[in-house]
Design an enzyme around this catalytic site. Structure first.
Site, mmCIF file in Angstrom:
data_model
loop_
_atom_site.group_PDB
_atom_site.id
_atom_site.type_symbol
_atom_site.label_atom_id
_atom_site.label_comp_id
_atom_site.label_asym_id
_atom_site.label_seq_id
_atom_site.Cartn_x
_atom_site.Cartn_y
_atom_site.Cartn_z
ATOM 1 N N HIS A 36 0.642 19.560 1.393
ATOM 2 C CA HIS A 36 -0.726 19.105 1.668
ATOM 3 C C HIS A 36 -1.726 19.912 0.838
ATOM 4 O O HIS A 36 -2.693 19.372 0.309
ATOM 5 C CB HIS A 36 -1.061 19.284 3.147
ATOM 6 C CG HIS A 36 -0.460 18.230 4.038
ATOM 7 N ND1 HIS A 36 -0.587 16.885 3.764
ATOM 8 C CD2 HIS A 36 0.255 18.321 5.181
ATOM 9 C CE1 HIS A 36 0.032 16.201 4.730
ATOM 10 N NE2 HIS A 36 0.555 17.048 5.586
ATOM 11 N N HIS A 43 6.217 21.429 3.626
ATOM 12 C CA HIS A 43 5.443 20.214 3.878
ATOM 13 C C HIS A 43 3.944 20.563 3.929
ATOM 14 O O HIS A 43 3.128 19.906 3.289
ATOM 15 C CB HIS A 43 5.911 19.576 5.194
ATOM 16 C CG HIS A 43 5.028 18.490 5.703
ATOM 17 N ND1 HIS A 43 5.293 17.146 5.512
ATOM 18 C CD2 HIS A 43 3.844 18.531 6.376
ATOM 19 C CE1 HIS A 43 4.327 16.430 6.055
ATOM 20 N NE2 HIS A 43 3.435 17.248 6.590
ATOM 21 N N GLU A 44 3.615 21.632 4.666
ATOM 22 C CA GLU A 44 2.207 22.037 4.765
ATOM 23 C C GLU A 44 1.671 22.464 3.402
ATOM 24 O O GLU A 44 0.536 22.156 3.036
ATOM 25 C CB GLU A 44 2.043 23.180 5.779
ATOM 26 C CG GLU A 44 2.428 22.821 7.203
ATOM 27 C CD GLU A 44 1.622 21.655 7.765
ATOM 28 O OE1 GLU A 44 0.466 21.466 7.339
ATOM 29 O OE2 GLU A 44 2.160 20.925 8.604
ATOM 30 N N ASP A 93 6.059 15.181 2.660
ATOM 31 C CA ASP A 93 7.501 15.227 2.970
ATOM 32 C C ASP A 93 8.323 15.269 1.687
ATOM 33 O O ASP A 93 9.274 16.049 1.572
ATOM 34 C CB ASP A 93 7.921 13.982 3.774
ATOM 35 C CG ASP A 93 7.536 14.083 5.244
ATOM 36 O OD1 ASP A 93 7.184 15.182 5.689
ATOM 37 O OD2 ASP A 93 7.591 13.047 5.936
ATOM 38 N N GLU A 139 1.187 12.009 4.248
ATOM 39 C CA GLU A 139 2.326 12.624 4.942
ATOM 40 C C GLU A 139 3.633 12.350 4.195
ATOM 41 O O GLU A 139 4.457 13.245 4.029
ATOM 42 C CB GLU A 139 2.438 12.105 6.383
ATOM 43 C CG GLU A 139 1.308 12.534 7.298
ATOM 44 C CD GLU A 139 1.145 14.043 7.376
ATOM 45 O OE1 GLU A 139 2.144 14.766 7.304
ATOM 46 O OE2 GLU A 139 -0.007 14.499 7.491
HETATM 47 ZN ZN LIG Z 1 1.573 16.769 7.366
#
Ligand SMILES: [Zn+2]
Length: 406
Positions: free
Chosen positions: A277, A273-274, A355, A351
């Site tokens: 980003h 997930h990070e 995900d 976000e």
């Molecule tokens: Zn996040």
């Protein structure tokens, strides 16, 4: 004018109180199906009690803060400014001493509240791990850092104001440049440096987890050599993971509490997930938005420093740089609340995308179970009021994230 500013302060408090009450009431409604298994019944009851106590405590603290600020506005601020002008002749020192005294007073006022929150509320609900020594050190270090950094920034802007007070647009432009530079430095280095004042970071030891994280990173073209474990457990049992820095200063941070409670598969999903980003360049986008916001802040500061009537209304003899900042922060609050709506909307979109990226790179099953584990360990609100989400939530509610990931 005076009552307009005070009315605005009170209106923001009332508005936020209404949202908090709505939010708490909403959380007592039946929770969405897909997050029913996050807490068992006993733990959910615990959550409601924790949440209600937190809400009430916030309202009391903010209410007291409001009352103190209103009292200060009705006279003590002007008296303090007069007293300080007798101690120091230089206008820059005058505003720094004025703001330093105000800041010290407000921080002292907040200490009993922090004590109660940490050693009573968090303690009773089983989150607190902060030793008294850590609390004292945190309080002193964060006070000194805010005094030094705040003093440097405000002193710098005051110098600009003294030089360019007759060319206000030059002042606004230069102030924007200074604030934008600070934003960039904060993301790239200052943030990391500050975190190191409060926590210890150790490299994730070699082993299966490290190999898998490096493997995931390199499959996406990322060199994730800097994977650090942060000793979050010395303050709280709550857990998290994050990417800090930007470009070459980028680091992966794992809370040690995360390693304690999650399986490798779940940790990998959180990291994916990070990494999402990073792939989507979300840090750069956020920085871009913050820099744009600083233009607005600089213009606001310029405007307030050009409105002598405001200062006369509060008993000052003319424009006072230090008090101008306090006025600015009061007037900024409702504006920031409004600007938060589009900012948070963009953040929630990012976000969802991160995900989806994580589910694609690892497995949706692990992403979902990681989200549930994080929600459980951090006692997250499973059923927030839509208005609270709209105003404050940088992350979508957990049930929406799970629905989207599945
Ligand atoms: Zn996040």
């Amino acid at each position: 004018m005076r009552w307009l500013v005070i009315g605005l302060l009170a209106a923001v408090y009332v508005f936020e109180t209404v949202i908090a009450v709505l939010n708490f009431r909403h959380s007592r409604k039946p929770i969405p199906r897909n997050v029913e298994d996050v807490y068992d019944k006993k733990r959910y009851k615990k959550w409601l009690a924790y949440s209600l106590e937190g809400h009430r405590f916030n309202l009391v603290q903010q209410g007291l803060h409001l009352c103190v600020l209103i009292i200060l506005l009705l006279g003590p601020f002007a008296n303090l400014a007069r007293a300080v002008s007798n101690w120091a002749a230089d206008p820059i020192w005058q505003s720094l001493i004025f703001l330093g005294i105000y800041q010290t007073f407000m921080q002292l006022l907040a200490v009993p509240f922090r004590l109660y929150r940490t050693f009573s509320i968090e303690e009773r609900h089983g989150f607190n791990r902060t030793a008294k020594k850590t609390f004292v050190r945190d309080t002193i270090v964060s006070y000194l850092v805010s005094l030094c950094l705040g003093g440097l920034v405000l002193g710098g802007i005051h110098v600009l104001f003294l030089k360019f007070s007759d060319r206000i647009w030059a002042f606004v432009g230069l102030t924007w440049a200074v604030l934008a530079l600070i934003m960039v430095l904060a993301v790239a280095v200052i943030g990391k440096w500050l975190m190191r004042l409060f926590n210890r970071f150790t490299p994730l030891p070699p082993g299966e987890l490290r190999n898998r994280i490096e493997g995931l990173g390199s499959s996406l073209g990322f060199n994730v050599k800097t994977i650090l474990v942060m000793d979050a457990s010395k303050r709280s049992t709550k857990s998290n993971a994050a990417f800090t820095g930007i470009g070459k200063t980028r680091e992966v941070i794992l809370f040690d509490t995360l390693l304690e409670k999650m399986s490798d598969d779940e940790i990998l999903a959180v990291l994916a997930h990070e990494l999402g980003h990073a792939v989507h360049k979300d840090t750069w986008r956020l920085l871009g938005r913050q820099v744009a916001m600083m233009a607005f802040v600089a213009a606001g500061i310029g405007l307030i420093l050009q409105s002598p009537g405001l200062y006369l209304a509060f008993g000052f003899s003319g424009v006072h740089f230090g008090f101008g900042f306090i006025l600015f922060s009061i007037l900024l609050e409702p504006v920031a609340l409004l600007l938060g709506v589009p900012f948070n909307l963009l953040s929630r979109k990012a976000e969802f995308k991160a995900d989806a990226f994580a589910a694609e790179q690892t497995d949706a099953v692990w992403m979902v179970s990681a989200l549930k584990a994080l929600a459980r360990e951090n006692l997250v609100n499973l059923n927030p009021h839509p208005l609270a989400v709209l105003l404050y939530y940088s992350h979508p509610p957990i049930s929406e994230r799970i629905a989207a990931a599945q």
